[in-house]
Scaffold this motif. Structure first.
Motif, PDB file in Angstrom:
ATOM      1  N   HIS A 243      42.818  20.818  72.894  1.00 29.13           N
ATOM      2  CA  HIS A 243      42.269  19.479  73.077  1.00 29.13           C
ATOM      3  C   HIS A 243      41.937  19.228  74.542  1.00 29.13           C
ATOM      4  CE1 HIS A 243      44.260  17.550  69.265  1.00 29.13           C
ATOM      5  NE2 HIS A 243      43.134  18.173  68.990  1.00 29.13           N
TER       6      HIS A 243
ATOM      7  N   ASP B  73      36.008  11.045  65.174  1.00 26.89           N
ATOM      8  CA  ASP B  73      34.720  11.744  65.066  1.00 26.89           C
ATOM      9  C   ASP B  73      33.638  11.199  65.995  1.00 26.89           C
ATOM     10  OD1 ASP B  73      35.739  13.525  63.216  1.00 26.89           O
ATOM     11  OD2 ASP B  73      34.999  12.413  61.485  1.00 26.89           O
TER      12      ASP B  73
ATOM     13  N   GLU C 246      34.690  21.696  66.806  1.00 28.06           N
ATOM     14  CA  GLU C 246      35.109  22.625  65.754  1.00 28.06           C
ATOM     15  C   GLU C 246      34.416  23.980  65.859  1.00 28.06           C
ATOM     16  OE1 GLU C 246      37.745  22.053  64.018  1.00 28.06           O
ATOM     17  OE2 GLU C 246      37.842  20.084  64.961  1.00 28.06           O
TER      18      GLU C 246
ATOM     19  N   ARG D 133      37.848  17.544  70.602  1.00 27.30           N
ATOM     20  CA  ARG D 133      37.727  18.967  70.324  1.00 27.30           C
ATOM     21  C   ARG D 133      36.381  19.217  69.662  1.00 27.30           C
ATOM     22  NH1 ARG D 133      42.283  22.252  66.882  1.00 27.30           N
ATOM     23  NH2 ARG D 133      40.984  21.830  65.066  1.00 27.30           N
TER      24      ARG D 133
ATOM     25  N   HIS E  77      39.322  14.037  67.784  1.00 27.07           N
ATOM     26  CA  HIS E  77      39.923  14.896  66.763  1.00 27.07           C
ATOM     27  C   HIS E  77      41.129  14.210  66.143  1.00 27.07           C
ATOM     28  CE1 HIS E  77      42.032  18.837  65.551  1.00 27.07           C
ATOM     29  NE2 HIS E  77      41.001  18.666  64.739  1.00 27.07           N
TER      30      HIS E  77
ATOM     31  N   GLY F 181      46.650  14.667  69.107  1.00 29.92           N
ATOM     32  CA  GLY F 181      45.391  14.267  68.504  1.00 29.92           C
ATOM     33  C   GLY F 181      45.172  12.772  68.417  1.00 29.92           C
TER      34      GLY F 181
END
Length: 289
Positions: free
Chosen positions: A112, A128, A71, A69, A19, A42
């Motif tokens: 997280h 990602d 979504e 994380r 993330h 992050g």
């Protein structure tokens, strides 16, 4: 050696993606009223690792290693609740596909899950990229200690911690320090400790020195005195919680190093044994700087 119900626990896949850090406003206001621009949560923190000091970074709530994380909120809740410290994490997409690491904690609020990977893996990872975790540990019980609630820890890691049963029937756990309840801040009152963390407040310099907070590292195991985490995060005289330091010190009032609970008891069935090596980096075989 302690015995557990590990043979009856379910191992299940959960996962998320790396993330990106997010900035809604450039400034964060310190506990002294100073606007500051610093790194925070992050992404991939290349030079911040489990086993390092969590107190010396120029940042706020900095997370060691890789922050993941999902979504999809219910799926991320599963990742946060079922993923446990010490669980195996595997990269399933991108240039580092197939590489393995392990969970080092969960950070509430930002939601997280934090993952350790070796340096060569970090260099191949990208935002990602997807990470799968073999979730294993929730529901863990220690034989003979039904009033001790275990949470958020892989049974393999628990067994490496050299926990002893004393002659007077207590669990003796290696810890680097003990923290009084009045220093616990952000996160107090949460409905469950089976997800996320809560913070040791660091606004008082004398307390930081007295209780060894200045020397804390990511991954350190600490004892929280008079803190009951069995059914949420609460003050209860005589209760004991054991936790792992998961994120860095913070500049905000009411915040500081985050602690993910791994064990709690409403009565004094747990005691600490001071051990400077009581850190998950030591137990997981991670070489520290």
């Amino acid at each position: 050696m302690i015995k557990t119900n590990r043979n009856f626990l379910v191992m299940q896949s959960v996962g998320g993606k790396i993330h990106s850090p997010m900035v809604s406003s450039p400034y964060r206001i310190s506990r002294d009223g100073e606007p500051m621009i610093v790194p925070a949560t992050g992404g991939i923190s290349y030079n911040v690792k489990v086993g390092d000091s969590c107190m010396k970074w120029v940042g706020d709530h900095v997370e060691p290693g890789v922050s993941i994380r999902n979504e999809n909120v219910p799926e991320n809740t599963a990742l946060m609740v079922l993923g446990c410290i010490g669980n195996t994490a595997k990269v399933i997409s991108g240039d580092a596909k197939g590489a393995k690491g392990f969970v080092t904690g969960g950070h509430g609020g930002i939601e997280h899950t934090l993952i350790y990977f070796d340096d060569d893996v970090l260099e191949k990872l990208a935002l990602d990229d997807r990470i799968m975790v073999k979730a294993f540990g929730q529901g863990l019980k220690i034989d003979g200690f039904d009033d001790v609630t275990c949470m958020n820890i892989d049974p393999d890691l628990l067994e490496k911690m050299d926990i002893k049963v004393t002659d007077d029937g207590m669990l003796e756990v290696p810890v680097v320090t003990e923290i009084p309840p009045y220093l616990m801040g952000s996160g107090v009152g949460s409905s469950t400790a089976f997800s996320g963390d809560y913070d040791i407040m660091t606004g008082d310099k004398e307390a930081n020195e007295k209780y060894g907070i200045n020397d804390l590292r990511f991954g350190d195991i600490v004892l929280l005195r008079d803190c009951n985490n069995c059914y949420g995060r609460d003050y209860l005289k005589g209760s004991v919680t054991i936790g792992v330091v998961v994120h860095s010190d913070c500049i905000k009032a009411g915040h500081g190093p985050g602690v993910t609970a791994i064990m709690s008891c409403a009565t004094t069935k747990i005691k600490g044994r001071i051990d400077k090596n009581a850190n998950i980096a030591h137990y997981m075989g991670v070489i520290k700087k």
